[in-house]
Design a protein around this motif. Structure first.
Motif, PDB file in Angstrom:
ATOM      1  N   TRP A 197      13.490   0.333  -3.284  1.00 37.58           N
ATOM      2  CA  TRP A 197      13.122   1.027  -2.053  1.00 37.58           C
ATOM      3  C   TRP A 197      13.310   0.085  -0.877  1.00 37.58           C
ATOM      4  N   ASP A 198      13.607   0.665   0.291  1.00 40.82           N
ATOM      5  CA  ASP A 198      13.613  -0.119   1.526  1.00 40.82           C
ATOM      6  C   ASP A 198      12.546   0.448   2.453  1.00 40.82           C
ATOM      7  N   LEU A 199      12.474  -0.066   3.668  1.00 42.91           N
ATOM      8  CA  LEU A 199      11.424   0.362   4.587  1.00 42.91           C
ATOM      9  C   LEU A 199      11.489   1.841   4.919  1.00 42.91           C
ATOM     10  N   SER A 200      12.701   2.375   5.023  1.00 41.00           N
ATOM     11  CA  SER A 200      12.837   3.793   5.354  1.00 41.00           C
ATOM     12  C   SER A 200      12.275   4.677   4.241  1.00 41.00           C
ATOM     13  N   ASP A 201      12.370   4.232   2.996  1.00 46.60           N
ATOM     14  CA  ASP A 201      11.818   5.001   1.878  1.00 46.60           C
ATOM     15  C   ASP A 201      10.303   5.077   1.947  1.00 46.60           C
ATOM     16  N   LEU A 202       9.697   4.108   2.635  1.00 46.47           N
ATOM     17  CA  LEU A 202       8.232   4.048   2.733  1.00 46.47           C
ATOM     18  C   LEU A 202       7.726   4.462   4.113  1.00 46.47           C
ATOM     19  N   ASP A 203       8.639   4.937   4.958  1.00 46.84           N
ATOM     20  CA  ASP A 203       8.283   5.373   6.325  1.00 46.84           C
ATOM     21  C   ASP A 203       7.594   4.265   7.115  1.00 46.84           C
ATOM     22  N   ILE A 204       8.138   3.064   7.029  1.00 44.92           N
ATOM     23  CA  ILE A 204       7.607   1.917   7.761  1.00 44.92           C
ATOM     24  C   ILE A 204       8.662   1.449   8.755  1.00 44.92           C
ATOM     25  N   GLY A 205       8.282   1.300  10.007  1.00 41.34           N
ATOM     26  CA  GLY A 205       9.201   0.812  11.022  1.00 41.34           C
ATOM     27  C   GLY A 205       9.357  -0.693  10.949  1.00 41.34           C
ATOM     28  N   ALA A 206      10.518  -1.173  11.355  1.00 38.17           N
ATOM     29  CA  ALA A 206      10.788  -2.612  11.293  1.00 38.17           C
ATOM     30  C   ALA A 206       9.830  -3.412  12.165  1.00 38.17           C
ATOM     31  N   GLU A 207       9.305  -2.806  13.225  1.00 38.29           N
ATOM     32  CA  GLU A 207       8.410  -3.533  14.135  1.00 38.29           C
ATOM     33  C   GLU A 207       7.060  -3.863  13.485  1.00 38.29           C
ATOM     34  N   ALA A 266       0.831  -1.206   0.000  1.00 37.94           N
ATOM     35  CA  ALA A 266       0.000   0.000   0.000  1.00 37.94           C
ATOM     36  C   ALA A 266       0.867   1.258   0.000  1.00 37.94           C
ATOM     37  N   LYS A 267       1.899   1.252   0.823  1.00 37.82           N
ATOM     38  CA  LYS A 267       2.798   2.409   0.868  1.00 37.82           C
ATOM     39  C   LYS A 267       3.530   2.588  -0.463  1.00 37.82           C
ATOM     40  N   ALA A 268       3.964   1.458  -1.062  1.00 38.40           N
ATOM     41  CA  ALA A 268       4.694   1.526  -2.328  1.00 38.40           C
ATOM     42  C   ALA A 268       3.781   1.997  -3.460  1.00 38.40           C
ATOM     43  N   VAL A 269       2.554   1.499  -3.479  1.00 37.94           N
ATOM     44  CA  VAL A 269       1.608   1.885  -4.521  1.00 37.94           C
ATOM     45  C   VAL A 269       1.259   3.364  -4.407  1.00 37.94           C
ATOM     46  N   GLU A 270       1.068   3.833  -3.187  1.00 38.90           N
ATOM     47  CA  GLU A 270       0.771   5.250  -2.982  1.00 38.90           C
ATOM     48  C   GLU A 270       1.919   6.126  -3.433  1.00 38.90           C
ATOM     49  N   LYS A 271       3.131   5.709  -3.123  1.00 47.30           N
ATOM     50  CA  LYS A 271       4.295   6.507  -3.497  1.00 47.30           C
ATOM     51  C   LYS A 271       4.515   6.498  -4.999  1.00 47.30           C
ATOM     52  N   ALA A 272       4.232   5.376  -5.630  1.00 46.09           N
ATOM     53  CA  ALA A 272       4.419   5.267  -7.079  1.00 46.09           C
ATOM     54  C   ALA A 272       3.374   6.064  -7.841  1.00 46.09           C
ATOM     55  N   GLY A 273       2.165   6.147  -7.278  1.00 42.46           N
ATOM     56  CA  GLY A 273       1.041   6.775  -7.962  1.00 42.46           C
ATOM     57  C   GLY A 273       0.297   5.748  -8.796  1.00 42.46           C
ATOM     58  N   TYR A 274      -1.032   5.785  -8.738  1.00 43.12           N
ATOM     59  CA  TYR A 274      -1.802   4.747  -9.409  1.00 43.12           C
ATOM     60  C   TYR A 274      -3.225   5.213  -9.702  1.00 43.12           C
TER      61      TYR A 274
END
Length: 260
Positions: free
Chosen positions: A204-214, A104-112
């Protein structure tokens, strides 16, 4: 403006390979070859068919280890325009809930405008990710479509059940999933394979998507594998030598097991 289509693709262990689990009961991906999930190939195919009749750009997204790039290359060689690979060591052991968050975070960032998924992955076979993804994105969903088209900002589709078929409509943006009855996926051409090498793949990694490892990995998983065991060895089959009465022995064998 081009229709922005995002296809979710999963890199899965080869079903005919000898698969094993690690000590923490996750699939040992280093011990088996992987490939693009066959059911996701149908999603790529539907995106390509839309592009053949409309101005559209196709982005393929996957979440997985470095080797998952092979799934992206297959989709690009089929005809997708570009790809996004979300890879991070903390993703290991992520379940479908965490995967839906990352996608969801990746799709939002990519635009769709439209997200297309396969009906299920060929390893987990849960089939719930498209619905979870639509919920996280806050858009309409139309799942398990055996036929689909897009026109005038609306996706139309047909869902076939055991006793009847339904017609579905959803305004864009939307998430859809397609079945293996939606249309045979094309084979990559030599030209497509060569062209795929020049198409952009963003990492992209988790930091690029503002997602915490937890929120992902085994720590953030909502589900747990309690135990796993090797499949029992296949028993040795019965050999019938035909010395003139082989047919009788075969008939007796089948009758004993109520096959006749």
């Amino acid at each position: 403006m081009s229709l922005r289509i995002v296809v979710c693709a999963k890199y899965v262990p080869d079903a005919i390979g000898d698969r094993h689990f690690t000590e923490d009961l996750t699939v040992d991906r280093d011990d088996v070859d992987g490939l693009l999930s066959e059911l996701d190939e149908y999603a790529v195919e539907q995106a390509l068919r839309i592009k053949e009749t409309a101005d559209a750009e196709i982005t393929v997204v996957t979440v997985g280890p470095e080797d998952a790039g092979e799934a992206l290359r297959k989709a690009l060689s089929m005809g997708a325009d570009k790809a996004i690979h979300v890879a991070d060591d903390d993703l290991r052991g992520t379940d479908v809930m965490g995967t839906s968050l990352v996608l969801a975070k990746a799709v939002e960032k990519a635009g769709y405008d439209l997200v297309i998924c396969g009906m299920a992955s060929t390893d987990g076979t849960m089939g719930v990710l498209p619905a979870l993804l639509a919920e996280r994105l806050g858009v309409a969903q139309a799942t398990l479509l055996s036929e689909m088209s897009v026109e005038g900002g609306v996706v139309n589709g047909r869902r076939d059940g055991d006793a009847a078929s339904e017609r579905l409509r959803a305004s864009l943006p939307a998430v859809v999933s397609v079945t293996d009855q939606s249309g045979e996926a094309r084979y990559p051409s030599f030209k497509g394979i060569m062209a795929a090498k020049k198409k952009p793949v963003t990492s992209w990694d988790l930091s690029d998507l503002d997602i915490g490892a937890e929120a992902v990995g085994l720590e953030g998983a909502w589900t747990t594998v309690a135990s796993a065991a090797e499949c029992p060895a296949r028993p040795v089959g019965t050999v019938v030598k035909d010395e003139g009465e082989g047919s009788k022995h075969l008939a007796a064998f089948l009758a004993e097991r109520t096959f006749v």
